[in-house]
Design a protein around this motif. Structure first.
Motif, mmCIF file in Angstrom:
data_model
loop_
_atom_site.group_PDB
_atom_site.id
_atom_site.type_symbol
_atom_site.label_atom_id
_atom_site.label_comp_id
_atom_site.label_asym_id
_atom_site.label_seq_id
_atom_site.Cartn_x
_atom_site.Cartn_y
_atom_site.Cartn_z
ATOM 1 N N VAL A 126 40.324 37.539 29.333
ATOM 2 C CA VAL A 126 40.649 39.111 29.577
ATOM 3 C C VAL A 126 42.026 39.204 29.084
ATOM 4 O O VAL A 126 42.509 40.176 28.666
ATOM 5 C CB VAL A 126 40.332 39.154 31.401
ATOM 6 C CG1 VAL A 126 41.238 40.380 31.690
ATOM 7 C CG2 VAL A 126 39.082 39.171 31.389
ATOM 8 N N ARG A 150 35.371 38.462 36.981
ATOM 9 C CA ARG A 150 36.503 39.245 37.090
ATOM 10 C C ARG A 150 36.605 39.988 38.355
ATOM 11 O O ARG A 150 37.751 40.050 38.880
ATOM 12 C CB ARG A 150 36.184 40.553 36.019
ATOM 13 C CG ARG A 150 36.370 39.968 34.686
ATOM 14 C CD ARG A 150 36.321 41.100 33.513
ATOM 15 N NE ARG A 150 37.568 41.920 33.792
ATOM 16 C CZ ARG A 150 37.849 42.714 32.923
ATOM 17 N NH1 ARG A 150 37.278 43.041 31.571
ATOM 18 N NH2 ARG A 150 39.066 43.507 32.923
ATOM 19 N N SER A 154 39.985 39.401 40.573
ATOM 20 C CA SER A 154 40.879 40.492 41.095
ATOM 21 C C SER A 154 40.723 40.473 42.710
ATOM 22 O O SER A 154 41.901 40.765 43.123
ATOM 23 C CB SER A 154 40.001 41.592 40.660
ATOM 24 O OG SER A 154 40.263 41.913 39.405
ATOM 25 N N SER A 161 44.506 45.330 37.293
ATOM 26 C CA SER A 161 44.661 45.896 35.982
ATOM 27 C C SER A 161 44.605 44.619 34.929
ATOM 28 O O SER A 161 45.042 43.568 35.228
ATOM 29 C CB SER A 161 45.932 46.628 35.855
ATOM 30 O OG SER A 161 47.135 45.949 35.874
ATOM 31 N N VAL A 162 44.027 45.008 33.649
ATOM 32 C CA VAL A 162 44.089 44.040 32.601
ATOM 33 C C VAL A 162 45.706 43.563 32.498
ATOM 34 O O VAL A 162 45.979 42.323 32.301
ATOM 35 C CB VAL A 162 43.497 44.592 31.355
ATOM 36 C CG1 VAL A 162 43.507 43.482 30.445
ATOM 37 C CG2 VAL A 162 41.880 44.719 31.598
ATOM 38 N N SER A 166 46.821 40.148 32.768
ATOM 39 C CA SER A 166 47.527 39.333 31.610
ATOM 40 C C SER A 166 49.047 38.691 31.840
ATOM 41 O O SER A 166 49.165 37.465 31.677
ATOM 42 C CB SER A 166 47.896 40.509 30.489
ATOM 43 O OG SER A 166 46.419 40.807 29.872
#
Length: 178
Positions: A126, A150, A154, A161-162, A166
């Motif tokens: 991701v 995912r 989360s 959020s991605v 990250s």
């Protein structure tokens, strides 16, 4: 759990003073090391360093930025994770104490939220920008399974959020910025 605080500073007197403050006033276990021996502090919860040491071994500190307090030059503004060298002892105790409390709260909330190895695999992909379909193809799992992983990631991390995922992956050493 006794918090282990790593002290990596170039000034021996500052190292001794910080170790005393951490042990006597905050009840944490100080671990001192030199920048040549970062392996000695590998399992520590919090890292205290000076700006020169931080800049000298960025590969060690960058993944641990969220857990690092930097002693900055005198006259610098007090900011998150930065303590100017002319800060009062009460403020130093308060700042380090807050970081210890923050670390304990994060640790307590993550006990049930530890990522599985498969969730870490999904997080890495991701963070590199792959879509659910691309992740599913790479890991030989269904798209629904990717979406479930995912969702669990989360939920455990509290990050939606991605870009946030990250950043988490980079700061915790799951992916490299190089």
């Amino acid at each position: 759990m006794n918090t282990k605080v790593a002290i990596l500073v170039s000034d021996t007197l500052r190292e001794i003073g910080l170790a005393h403050i951490i042990n006597e006033y905050l009840g944490a276990k100080p671990v001192c090391a030199t920048c040549n021996n970062t392996a000695a502090v590998e399992g520590c919860d919090i890292f205290i360093t000076d700006a020169a040491t931080f800049a000298g071994i960025p590969d060690f500190f960058m993944p641990r930025r969220a857990k690092t307090i930097i002693i900055t030059p005198c006259g610098s503004p007090v900011r998150d994770n930065h303590i100017p060298c002319d800060t009062s002892i009460d403020s130093v105790i308060s700042i380090i104490g807050d970081k210890i409390k923050q670390n304990k709260a994060l640790s307590d909330s993550n006990k049930s939220g530890t990522l599985s190895s498969r969730e870490i695999d999904v997080l890495r992909l991701v963070a590199t920008g792959l879509s659910n379909k691309e992740i599913a193809d790479r890991l030989n799992i269904s798209t629904n399974t990717v979406m479930t992983h995912r969702k669990n990631i989360s939920s455990k991390l509290g990050i939606r959020s991605v870009s946030g995922l990250s950043l988490f992956a980079i700061m915790n050493g799951y992916i490299s910025t190089q």
